[in-house]
Design an enzyme around this catalytic site. Structure first.
Site, PDB file in Angstrom:
ATOM      1  N   ASP A 166     -64.639 -32.215  40.855  1.00 36.24           N
ATOM      2  CA  ASP A 166     -65.872 -31.986  41.579  1.00 36.24           C
ATOM      3  C   ASP A 166     -65.634 -32.178  43.073  1.00 36.24           C
ATOM      4  O   ASP A 166     -65.274 -33.269  43.522  1.00 36.24           O
ATOM      5  CB  ASP A 166     -66.934 -32.971  41.071  1.00 36.24           C
ATOM      6  CG  ASP A 166     -68.283 -32.695  41.676  1.00 36.24           C
ATOM      7  OD1 ASP A 166     -68.853 -31.657  41.344  1.00 36.24           O
ATOM      8  OD2 ASP A 166     -68.736 -33.502  42.498  1.00 36.24           O
ATOM      9  N   THR A 187     -69.953 -27.038  45.842  1.00 37.62           N
ATOM     10  CA  THR A 187     -69.336 -27.808  46.928  1.00 37.62           C
ATOM     11  C   THR A 187     -67.941 -27.291  47.255  1.00 37.62           C
ATOM     12  O   THR A 187     -67.603 -27.132  48.425  1.00 37.62           O
ATOM     13  CB  THR A 187     -69.228 -29.298  46.564  1.00 37.62           C
ATOM     14  OG1 THR A 187     -68.673 -29.412  45.270  1.00 37.62           O
ATOM     15  CG2 THR A 187     -70.578 -29.946  46.573  1.00 37.62           C
ATOM     16  N   THR A 188     -67.147 -27.017  46.216  1.00 41.78           N
ATOM     17  CA  THR A 188     -65.797 -26.543  46.482  1.00 41.78           C
ATOM     18  C   THR A 188     -65.864 -25.201  47.203  1.00 41.78           C
ATOM     19  O   THR A 188     -65.170 -24.986  48.205  1.00 41.78           O
ATOM     20  CB  THR A 188     -65.004 -26.405  45.173  1.00 41.78           C
ATOM     21  OG1 THR A 188     -65.175 -27.595  44.413  1.00 41.78           O
ATOM     22  CG2 THR A 188     -63.538 -26.190  45.432  1.00 41.78           C
ATOM     23  N   ASP A 236     -74.352 -31.333  37.816  1.00 37.36           N
ATOM     24  CA  ASP A 236     -74.273 -29.956  38.314  1.00 37.36           C
ATOM     25  C   ASP A 236     -75.139 -29.030  37.464  1.00 37.36           C
ATOM     26  O   ASP A 236     -75.883 -28.213  37.992  1.00 37.36           O
ATOM     27  CB  ASP A 236     -72.821 -29.451  38.297  1.00 37.36           C
ATOM     28  CG  ASP A 236     -71.987 -30.087  39.405  1.00 37.36           C
ATOM     29  OD1 ASP A 236     -72.356 -31.175  39.868  1.00 37.36           O
ATOM     30  OD2 ASP A 236     -70.961 -29.493  39.802  1.00 37.36           O
TER      31      ASP A 236
END
Ligand code: ADP
Ligand code: MG
Length: 554
Positions: free
Chosen positions: A64, A97-98, A395
């Site tokens: 994550d 986020t990535t 998520d």
């Protein structure tokens, strides 16, 4: 240069580091790029996990983005800004986020190339701004809509599953997605004609033992405490619940003074007195009509005994967050002084009972007045498993929330980024100056998502990009890579790889904002860190007066 007889103008403190112009830009871009590259390999369903070991030897295994960046101790200021991008993305949308960090890294790399071509940073910034704005407009047009409570659940389920594809919850993916959809739907509140989902109404409880597939959703609130006294009831129907934030004990402070007792009778009356205070407190509880007491603080043994005699079920030292959940679920108010407790303050629930989960006793508060409160029990073999499962579930819950609130979604698997890239490239032609190059670079940077997805799956990104571009040139706007079919280029809506508009839109927004912020910096001044500690009320040694050596000029 300082001329003869001139006094040097000293602005910066001794030891301050400073880099300017291209040096500063290059440095920042490099630092941010390193952070982006570090987490790039975790993107997508074929991304790898990372194992972090902190200075105490504690291990964290995750893929994550936000979690990883939170744990990595980043020093460089520009790198810290990248960490902020991930945090903002996580706060706003709970996923992506990535992706946001990968795009930021790419925008900066392309920005560095443009700087090398002697294009001024302000033109790059303008181009990026225009492209980012255009991207939002294109996204709105491409987004599909759904009615979360009218259509069948499948779309919400697919959105949850897509976010879980890239997580290590393997076997339990379907179950997790189902739990996520069910719990969000349970807690959704309707306001006018939109839904509002507060994820705080969903409590996640981790339990080691059994396996992830045994995880389940329970309506109501589970409190991780046992009933305080063995002779209290273990089940109370039609519960009237007192939520108390006060000790049911005789205040310690009252006994702090020294008390000398010579006469045994006096001793007895002294203890009787304590007993009497406790009895009065319990009487107040009874008078309020409560048959369940949830106490944030302590409950004295004697008081427990008195309460048991009155058939009251009580738990103590309950967490503040649980107390807050209970106020919402049961409609009760938190009472801070027993003297004020009245029937109006009590919450209500159909049943309160003690139940064992994995060898520990818990109290379930179910059939609440307001059913918009649920608990999820996550089972897993070890804490590493349940920790990562909770992050994954976070998520999944977030993406379902986003779509229930916004009712908009987009194809995943790099489809949307390919389409955006194509459209923004066309848009670039509207610029007749160097900004055109910046807009084109922005378009190229967006391809980092499909290309990284392929790369992480061991597929040649160049081949994939060519295929993707060809499909999109033919008008197949929703074609992306299906990594569960060996990277086949296909319609993402058909195979159900879909994600919320909110996630994609925010990822692009925050990536462009933060890369712009970094590109605009052409002067970095870092104060000396090991400054002598300031003694209380005084100046640190060597800093007072004019006695010090003049610092070196930069
Ligand atoms: P992020 O932190 O950005 O959410 P993830 O590691 O969760 O990163 O990966 C998300 C990306 O994986 C999204 O672009 C999503 O569309 C893509 N994705 C998910 N499932 C698939 C799949 N089956 N095939 C291809 N791409 C997928
Ligand atoms: Mg994700």
């Amino acid at each position: 240069m300082i001329g003869q007889g001139q006094v040097p103008v000293i602005i910066l403190k001794e030891g301050t580091q400073r880099s300017k112009g291209q040096d500063a830009q290059k440095n920042n871009i490099m630092a941010a790029g390193i952070v982006a590259d570090t987490i790039k390999s975790t993107l997508g369903p074929k991304g790898m996990d990372k194992m972090l070991v902190d200075s105490l030897g504690d291990i964290l295994i995750s893929n994550d983005g936000a979690t990883l960046l939170d744990e990595i101790d980043v020093q460089h200021p520009a790198a810290k800004m990248i960490v902020q991008v991930a945090k903002a993305q996580d706060m706003e949308t709970g996923d992506g986020t990535t992706s946001s960090v990968v795009i930021t890294g790419e925008l900066l790399k392309k920005g560095a190339d443009l700087l090398d071509k002697k294009i001024h940073a302000s033109l790059i910034v303008e181009g990026y701004k225009a492209a980012s704005k255009k991207a939002q407009e294109i996204l709105e047009n491409l987004a599909k809509t759904l009615e979360p409570f009218q259509e069948d659940n499948n779309l919400l389920f697919q959105i949850a599953i897509t976010s879980l594809h890239s997580k290590s919850v393997h076997a339990a993916k379907e179950l997790m997605a189902k739990i996520a959809v069910d719990s969000v739907k349970k807690v959704a509140d309707i306001e006018e004609d939109t839904y509002v989902v507060d994820l705080d109404n969903i409590k996640i409880l981790q339990k080691t033992g059994k396996s992830l597939v045994d995880s389940k959703l329970i309506e109501g609130v589970i409190v991780d405490k046992e009933v305080v006294h063995t002779s209290m009831p273990k089940t109370v129907k039609d519960a009237k619940i007192l939520l108390l934030n006060q000790n049911i004990e005789v205040q310690k402070g009252e006994w702090d003074r020294e008390i000398r007792i010579n006469d045994p009778l006096e001793m007895k009356s002294f203890l009787d007195n304590e007993e009497q205070i406790l009895q009065e407190m319990v009487d107040q509880i009874v008078a309020s009509g409560a048959n369940v007491v949830v106490c944030q603080k302590g409950i004295d043994d004697m008081a427990q005994y008195f309460m048991a005699k009155e058939n009251i079920l009580a738990i103590r030292r309950v967490k503040k967050s649980d107390m807050e959940k209970l106020t919402r679920a049961t409609g009760g108010k938190i009472v801070t002084n027993l003297k004020d407790a009245s029937a109006e303050d009590l919450g209500s629930a159909g049943v309160v009972e003690e139940i064992k989960i994995a060898d520990d006793d818990h109290v379930f508060i179910r059939k609440c007045k307001n059913p918009k409160s649920v608990s999820i029990i996550l089972y897993g073999a070890t804490k590493y498993v349940t920790d990562e499962a909770e992050r994954s579930l976070h998520d999944a819950l977030s993406v379902v929330r986003n779509v229930v609130e916004d009712k908009t979604y987009l194809p995943g698997g790099g489809a949307i980024f390919t389409e955006l890239s194509l459209k923004i490239n066309e848009f670039a032609d509207e610029f007749k100056d160097k900004r055109q190059l910046a807009v084109k670079s922005f378009a190229d940077a967006l391809l980092s998502i499909p290309s990284t997805l392929a790369e992480n799956a061991g597929i040649d990104p160049l081949d994939i990009l060519n295929e993707l571009r060809a499909a999109h040139a033919e008008g197949k706007a929703y074609h992306g890579i299906d990594l569960f079919q060996n990277g086949k280029i296909t319609d993402m809506l058909e195979v159900g790889i879909i994600e919320p508009l909110r996630v994609v839109s925010q990822a692009i927004k925050s990536a462009s904002e933060s890369s712009i912020l970094i590109l605009r910096i052409d002067d970095v001044i870092i104060a000396r860190s090991e400054r002598p500690a300031m003694p209380p009320g005084g100046m640190p040694p060597g800093m007072g007066g004019m006695g010090g050596m003049p610092p070196g000029m930069m």
